[in-house]
Design a protein around this motif. Sequence first.
Motif, short mmCIF file in Angstrom:
data_model
loop_
_atom_site.label_atom_id
_atom_site.label_comp_id
_atom_site.label_asym_id
_atom_site.label_seq_id
_atom_site.Cartn_x
_atom_site.Cartn_y
_atom_site.Cartn_z
N THR A 50 -88.17 -0.55 17.31
CA THR A 50 -87.01 -0.61 18.19
C THR A 50 -86.60 -2.06 18.42
OG1 THR A 50 -88.25 -0.81 20.25
CG2 THR A 50 -87.92 1.41 19.39
N SER A 51 -85.43 -2.25 18.99
CA SER A 51 -84.96 -3.60 19.29
C SER A 51 -85.85 -4.26 20.35
CB SER A 51 -83.51 -3.56 19.76
OG SER A 51 -83.39 -2.74 20.92
N GLY A 52 -86.55 -3.45 21.12
CA GLY A 52 -87.44 -3.99 22.15
C GLY A 52 -88.83 -4.30 21.66
N GLY A 53 -89.11 -3.96 20.39
CA GLY A 53 -90.39 -4.33 19.81
C GLY A 53 -91.40 -3.20 19.69
N SER A 54 -91.05 -2.02 20.14
CA SER A 54 -91.98 -0.89 19.97
C SER A 54 -91.99 -0.43 18.52
CB SER A 54 -91.55 0.26 20.87
OG SER A 54 -91.62 -0.10 22.22
N SER A 68 -92.01 -5.25 10.99
CA SER A 68 -91.58 -6.30 11.90
C SER A 68 -90.07 -6.41 11.83
CB SER A 68 -92.25 -7.63 11.56
OG SER A 68 -91.93 -8.03 10.25
N ARG A 69 -89.52 -7.00 12.85
CA ARG A 69 -88.07 -7.03 12.95
C ARG A 69 -87.62 -8.35 13.53
NH1 ARG A 69 -84.47 -2.34 16.01
NH2 ARG A 69 -82.54 -3.55 16.10
N ASP A 70 -86.58 -8.90 12.94
CA ASP A 70 -85.95 -10.12 13.43
C ASP A 70 -84.58 -9.73 13.96
OD1 ASP A 70 -84.52 -12.52 13.73
OD2 ASP A 70 -85.66 -13.50 12.16
N VAL A 72 -82.41 -11.46 15.55
CA VAL A 72 -81.37 -12.47 15.34
C VAL A 72 -80.75 -12.30 13.96
CG1 VAL A 72 -80.90 -14.94 15.16
CG2 VAL A 72 -82.44 -14.08 16.95
N LYS A 73 -81.62 -12.10 12.97
CA LYS A 73 -81.15 -11.93 11.59
C LYS A 73 -80.78 -10.48 11.28
CE LYS A 73 -83.86 -15.76 9.69
NZ LYS A 73 -84.91 -16.13 8.69
N ASN A 74 -81.05 -9.58 12.23
CA ASN A 74 -80.80 -8.15 12.00
C ASN A 74 -81.50 -7.68 10.72
OD1 ASN A 74 -79.62 -6.40 13.77
ND2 ASN A 74 -77.64 -6.34 12.76
N THR A 75 -82.73 -8.06 10.61
CA THR A 75 -83.52 -7.76 9.41
C THR A 75 -84.84 -7.11 9.81
OG1 THR A 75 -82.54 -9.62 8.22
CG2 THR A 75 -84.61 -8.76 7.37
N VAL A 76 -85.24 -6.14 9.02
CA VAL A 76 -86.53 -5.48 9.23
C VAL A 76 -87.37 -5.66 7.98
CG1 VAL A 76 -85.75 -3.21 8.43
CG2 VAL A 76 -87.66 -3.38 10.05
N TYR A 77 -88.66 -5.84 8.18
CA TYR A 77 -89.59 -6.06 7.08
C TYR A 77 -90.69 -5.00 7.11
CZ TYR A 77 -87.46 -10.68 7.61
OH TYR A 77 -86.57 -11.71 7.74
N LEU A 78 -91.23 -4.74 5.95
CA LEU A 78 -92.39 -3.86 5.86
C LEU A 78 -93.42 -4.54 4.97
CD1 LEU A 78 -93.53 -1.08 6.73
CD2 LEU A 78 -92.78 -0.22 4.50
N GLN A 79 -94.48 -5.01 5.59
CA GLN A 79 -95.59 -5.60 4.84
C GLN A 79 -96.56 -4.49 4.49
OE1 GLN A 79 -96.12 -8.86 3.79
NE2 GLN A 79 -97.85 -7.96 2.69
N MET A 80 -96.77 -4.29 3.20
CA MET A 80 -97.62 -3.21 2.73
C MET A 80 -98.84 -3.79 2.05
SD MET A 80 -94.71 -0.60 1.25
CE MET A 80 -94.20 -1.71 -0.05
N ASN A 81 -99.99 -3.55 2.62
CA ASN A 81 -101.26 -4.04 2.07
C ASN A 81 -102.13 -2.86 1.66
OD1 ASN A 81 -100.48 -6.69 2.74
ND2 ASN A 81 -101.41 -6.52 4.78
N SER A 82 -103.13 -3.15 0.86
CA SER A 82 -104.07 -2.12 0.40
C SER A 82 -103.33 -0.91 -0.15
CB SER A 82 -105.01 -1.70 1.54
OG SER A 82 -105.72 -2.81 2.04
N LEU A 83 -102.37 -1.16 -0.99
CA LEU A 83 -101.54 -0.09 -1.51
C LEU A 83 -102.35 0.88 -2.36
CD1 LEU A 83 -98.37 -2.19 -2.23
CD2 LEU A 83 -98.40 -0.07 -0.89
N LYS A 84 -101.94 2.14 -2.28
CA LYS A 84 -102.59 3.21 -3.02
C LYS A 84 -101.57 3.88 -3.93
CE LYS A 84 -105.41 4.26 1.09
NZ LYS A 84 -105.78 5.33 2.07
N PRO A 85 -102.04 4.54 -4.99
CA PRO A 85 -101.09 5.25 -5.87
C PRO A 85 -100.23 6.25 -5.10
CG PRO A 85 -103.20 5.04 -6.95
CD PRO A 85 -103.40 4.53 -5.55
N GLU A 86 -100.77 6.85 -4.07
CA GLU A 86 -99.99 7.83 -3.30
C GLU A 86 -98.90 7.19 -2.45
OE1 GLU A 86 -103.34 7.53 -3.40
OE2 GLU A 86 -104.25 7.96 -1.44
N ASP A 87 -98.85 5.87 -2.40
CA ASP A 87 -97.75 5.18 -1.74
C ASP A 87 -96.52 5.05 -2.64
OD1 ASP A 87 -100.20 2.98 -0.31
OD2 ASP A 87 -99.15 4.61 0.72
N THR A 88 -96.68 5.43 -3.89
CA THR A 88 -95.57 5.38 -4.84
C THR A 88 -94.42 6.26 -4.37
OG1 THR A 88 -97.00 4.87 -6.72
CG2 THR A 88 -94.85 5.88 -7.20
N ALA A 89 -93.24 5.67 -4.25
CA ALA A 89 -92.07 6.40 -3.75
C ALA A 89 -90.87 5.47 -3.78
CB ALA A 89 -92.30 6.89 -2.32
#
Length: 114
Positions: A50-54, A68-70, A72-89
């Motif tokens: 959310t815009s409030g950080g939840s 995570s979300r910025d 000011v830049k109106n940008t959202v990020y998704l850091q994906m670690n320990s990826l698994k084959p089932e994350d393929t999409a």
Amino acid sequence: QVQLVESGGGLVQAGGSLRLSCAASGSFISIMGWYRQAPGKPRAMVATATSGGSTNYADSVKGRFTISRDNVKNTVYLQMNSLKPEDTAVYYCSARVSATSLYWGQGTQVTVSS
């Protein structure tokens, strides 16, 4: 009207990491998030912020993915670690402006090889 531009998908080996980005233009966005759709499966929520950080995560990615979300830049990020084959999409960025206005990005492919 909101436009979403995604970047950061690709091919990675199991155990690796990727970072997705989604830049939004247009209105103030209440909730930004990431969804994914694997072949033959429905689109499913991965994480939202959310815009409030939840934040909220699907059980399958808790402890491995971080949204995570910025505002000011109106940008959202998704850091994906320990990826698994089932994350393929195909991963889609989403932006909710109001209860009745939900926008989607064009999607970016994430492929995790075993």
